[in-house]
Motif scaffolding. Structure first.
Motif, mmCIF file in Angstrom:
data_model
loop_
_atom_site.group_PDB
_atom_site.id
_atom_site.type_symbol
_atom_site.label_atom_id
_atom_site.label_comp_id
_atom_site.label_asym_id
_atom_site.label_seq_id
_atom_site.Cartn_x
_atom_site.Cartn_y
_atom_site.Cartn_z
ATOM 1 N N LEU A 63 0.830 -1.199 0.000
ATOM 2 C CA LEU A 63 0.000 0.000 0.000
ATOM 3 C C LEU A 63 0.865 1.250 0.000
ATOM 4 C CD1 LEU A 63 -2.803 1.135 0.045
ATOM 5 C CD2 LEU A 63 -2.877 0.838 2.523
ATOM 6 N N LYS A 64 1.950 1.234 0.732
ATOM 7 C CA LYS A 64 2.870 2.378 0.743
ATOM 8 C C LYS A 64 3.475 2.601 -0.643
ATOM 9 C CE LYS A 64 4.189 2.062 5.623
ATOM 10 N NZ LYS A 64 5.294 1.860 6.580
ATOM 11 N N ARG A 65 3.847 1.503 -1.318
ATOM 12 C CA ARG A 65 4.420 1.633 -2.657
ATOM 13 C C ARG A 65 3.398 2.211 -3.623
ATOM 14 N NH1 ARG A 65 6.545 -3.507 -1.348
ATOM 15 N NH2 ARG A 65 4.917 -4.523 -2.587
ATOM 16 N N GLY A 66 2.146 1.754 -3.507
ATOM 17 C CA GLY A 66 1.104 2.265 -4.385
ATOM 18 C C GLY A 66 0.847 3.742 -4.174
ATOM 19 N N GLN A 67 0.858 4.179 -2.922
ATOM 20 C CA GLN A 67 0.660 5.595 -2.629
ATOM 21 C C GLN A 67 1.801 6.428 -3.186
ATOM 22 O OE1 GLN A 67 0.050 5.559 1.675
ATOM 23 N NE2 GLN A 67 -2.095 6.033 1.349
ATOM 24 N N ALA A 68 3.033 5.927 -3.060
ATOM 25 C CA ALA A 68 4.189 6.660 -3.579
ATOM 26 C C ALA A 68 4.111 6.795 -5.096
ATOM 27 C CB ALA A 68 5.476 5.956 -3.158
ATOM 28 N N ALA A 69 3.704 5.724 -5.782
ATOM 29 C CA ALA A 69 3.589 5.778 -7.243
ATOM 30 C C ALA A 69 2.507 6.759 -7.668
ATOM 31 C CB ALA A 69 3.290 4.378 -7.785
ATOM 32 N N GLN A 70 1.383 6.738 -6.972
ATOM 33 C CA GLN A 70 0.302 7.657 -7.309
ATOM 34 C C GLN A 70 0.711 9.103 -7.066
ATOM 35 O OE1 GLN A 70 -3.603 7.816 -5.047
ATOM 36 N NE2 GLN A 70 -4.285 6.916 -6.961
ATOM 37 N N LYS A 71 1.441 9.336 -5.991
ATOM 38 C CA LYS A 71 1.915 10.692 -5.705
ATOM 39 C C LYS A 71 2.822 11.184 -6.822
ATOM 40 C CE LYS A 71 4.378 13.447 -2.250
ATOM 41 N NZ LYS A 71 5.097 13.423 -0.959
ATOM 42 N N GLY A 72 3.682 10.292 -7.342
ATOM 43 C CA GLY A 72 4.563 10.678 -8.434
ATOM 44 C C GLY A 72 3.789 11.031 -9.692
ATOM 45 N N ARG A 73 2.745 10.285 -9.998
ATOM 46 C CA ARG A 73 1.939 10.570 -11.191
ATOM 47 C C ARG A 73 1.200 11.896 -11.039
ATOM 48 N NH1 ARG A 73 -1.441 5.376 -10.973
ATOM 49 N NH2 ARG A 73 -2.511 6.100 -12.867
ATOM 50 N N LEU A 74 0.687 12.158 -9.850
ATOM 51 C CA LEU A 74 0.001 13.428 -9.608
ATOM 52 C C LEU A 74 0.971 14.597 -9.705
ATOM 53 C CD1 LEU A 74 -2.299 12.357 -6.649
ATOM 54 C CD2 LEU A 74 -3.046 13.001 -8.945
ATOM 55 N N HIS A 75 2.196 14.391 -9.222
ATOM 56 C CA HIS A 75 3.201 15.458 -9.309
ATOM 57 C C HIS A 75 3.515 15.783 -10.766
ATOM 58 C CE1 HIS A 75 6.675 17.887 -8.266
ATOM 59 N NE2 HIS A 75 7.375 17.203 -9.156
ATOM 60 N N ASN A 76 3.621 14.747 -11.609
ATOM 61 C CA ASN A 76 3.898 14.977 -13.032
ATOM 62 C C ASN A 76 2.777 15.770 -13.697
ATOM 63 O OD1 ASN A 76 6.307 13.572 -12.840
ATOM 64 N ND2 ASN A 76 5.402 11.620 -13.482
ATOM 65 N N ILE A 77 1.541 15.478 -13.330
ATOM 66 C CA ILE A 77 0.408 16.222 -13.888
ATOM 67 C C ILE A 77 0.458 17.675 -13.443
ATOM 68 C CG2 ILE A 77 -2.107 16.462 -13.799
ATOM 69 C CD1 ILE A 77 -2.270 13.416 -13.720
ATOM 70 N N LEU A 78 0.781 17.891 -12.161
ATOM 71 C CA LEU A 78 0.853 19.260 -11.637
ATOM 72 C C LEU A 78 1.940 20.055 -12.350
ATOM 73 C CD1 LEU A 78 -0.044 21.338 -9.504
ATOM 74 C CD2 LEU A 78 1.673 20.373 -7.962
ATOM 75 N N VAL A 79 3.102 19.444 -12.558
ATOM 76 C CA VAL A 79 4.215 20.141 -13.196
ATOM 77 C C VAL A 79 3.909 20.419 -14.670
ATOM 78 C CG1 VAL A 79 6.632 19.932 -13.888
ATOM 79 C CG2 VAL A 79 5.932 19.247 -11.590
ATOM 80 N N SER A 80 3.302 19.452 -15.348
ATOM 81 C CA SER A 80 3.049 19.607 -16.780
ATOM 82 C C SER A 80 1.804 20.445 -17.069
ATOM 83 C CB SER A 80 2.877 18.226 -17.433
ATOM 84 O OG SER A 80 1.697 17.591 -16.959
ATOM 85 N N GLY A 81 0.905 20.538 -16.080
ATOM 86 C CA GLY A 81 -0.343 21.263 -16.299
ATOM 87 C C GLY A 81 -1.350 20.506 -17.154
ATOM 88 N N ASP A 82 -1.123 19.207 -17.346
ATOM 89 C CA ASP A 82 -1.991 18.404 -18.194
ATOM 90 C C ASP A 82 -3.151 17.856 -17.356
ATOM 91 O OD1 ASP A 82 -3.112 16.930 -20.200
ATOM 92 O OD2 ASP A 82 -1.559 15.368 -20.226
ATOM 93 N N TYR A 83 -4.059 18.742 -16.970
ATOM 94 C CA TYR A 83 -5.139 18.354 -16.070
ATOM 95 C C TYR A 83 -6.229 17.532 -16.760
ATOM 96 C CZ TYR A 83 -2.846 21.767 -13.101
ATOM 97 O OH TYR A 83 -1.918 22.443 -12.372
ATOM 98 N N PHE A 84 -6.140 17.403 -18.077
ATOM 99 C CA PHE A 84 -7.099 16.550 -18.767
ATOM 100 C C PHE A 84 -6.862 15.078 -18.437
ATOM 101 C CE2 PHE A 84 -7.265 20.386 -21.426
ATOM 102 C CZ PHE A 84 -8.637 20.561 -21.501
ATOM 103 N N ARG A 85 -5.752 14.774 -17.781
ATOM 104 C CA ARG A 85 -5.495 13.404 -17.335
ATOM 105 C C ARG A 85 -6.209 13.091 -16.025
ATOM 106 N NH1 ARG A 85 0.889 13.475 -17.255
ATOM 107 N NH2 ARG A 85 0.608 11.419 -16.311
ATOM 108 N N MET A 86 -6.947 14.055 -15.501
ATOM 109 C CA MET A 86 -7.709 13.866 -14.272
ATOM 110 C C MET A 86 -9.205 13.767 -14.589
ATOM 111 S SD MET A 86 -5.357 13.922 -11.938
ATOM 112 C CE MET A 86 -6.408 13.968 -10.475
ATOM 113 N N LYS A 87 -9.911 13.024 -13.757
ATOM 114 C CA LYS A 87 -11.371 12.947 -13.816
ATOM 115 C C LYS A 87 -11.938 13.532 -12.522
ATOM 116 C CE LYS A 87 -11.635 10.707 -17.755
ATOM 117 N NZ LYS A 87 -12.224 11.330 -18.959
#
Length: 211
Positions: free
Chosen positions: A35-59
């Motif tokens: 569960l910790k690994r999954g949370q870390a991976a998800q945090k990394g993906r969210l960080h990439n979206i925040l940096v890139s501004g590609d919010y269309f990858r969110m629902k």
């Protein structure tokens, strides 16, 4: 002259200082390594979206109310059950788990509840959000989201005047919800049901979804 500090005023100040930390501390638990690994991976993906501004990858799914709820919330959750007691995922499974954020904010005198999740996530986040829409009648949605916030959210901020106006039983049942999913109280399938206790009755005026 100093203003008198009666018991009611002192109690309200104590609520402002201590209630949210107690809610937060009750939700801390020891997480499995997967569960910790999954949370870390998800945090990394969210960080990439925040940096890139590609919010269309969110629902997202948002519910607007005709007035203000007595709380505001900012949290992320790994839901186990939906609003109709159906299991969504098991946190002890040795697999990737799906999370989402749940926020309650206000705009121009109206509260808005927003569920947000990664667009490539599994079915769990969408299932929880759509369950709130489909399984909870509009006249009960304000009440249900107050209960769900105490049940799920770590960062729940409360209107002290509203809290002081609730009964001892209402405060007790809400604080019992903060123990759910911790070592002292197992989370039950019906955890997101409100069981008839009324905390808010404001109406829904709109439901909105991402494309």
């Amino acid at each position: 002259n100093q203003r008198p500090r009666g018991p009611r005023r002192q109690n309200a100040e104590h609520t402002r200082r201590s209630l949210t930390p107690s809610v937060r501390s009750n939700h801390r638990r020891t997480l499995p390594p997967s569960l910790k690994r999954g949370q870390a991976a998800q945090k990394g993906r969210l960080h990439n979206i925040l940096v890139s501004g590609d919010y269309f990858r969110m629902k997202w799914l948002a519910v607007e109310f005709d007035g203000l709820l007595p709380i505001v919330v900012s949290t992320s959750v790994l839901p186990e059950f939906d609003f109709n007691a159906r299991r969504l995922q098991n946190l002890l499974d040795n697999r990737a788990l799906d999370g989402l954020s749940m926020n309650i904010t206000s705009f121009r005198g109206r509260s808005i509840v927003v569920f947000t999740w990664l667009g490539d996530a599994g079915p769990t986040p969408n299932a929880l959000a759509e369950s709130f829409v489909a399984d909870v009648p509009d006249v009960h949605k304000a009440n249900a989201i107050v209960c769900a916030s105490f049940e799920l959210a770590e960062n729940t901020f409360i209107n002290p005047a509203w809290w002081e106006a609730t009964t001892d039983f209402q405060r007790y049942t809400l604080m019992e919800r903060t123990k759910s999913g911790t070592p002292v109280k197992m989370r039950k399938p019906e955890c997101l049901k409100s069981f008839g206790t009324r905390y808010s009755t404001i109406a829904v005026v709109g439901i909105y979804r991402s494309v």
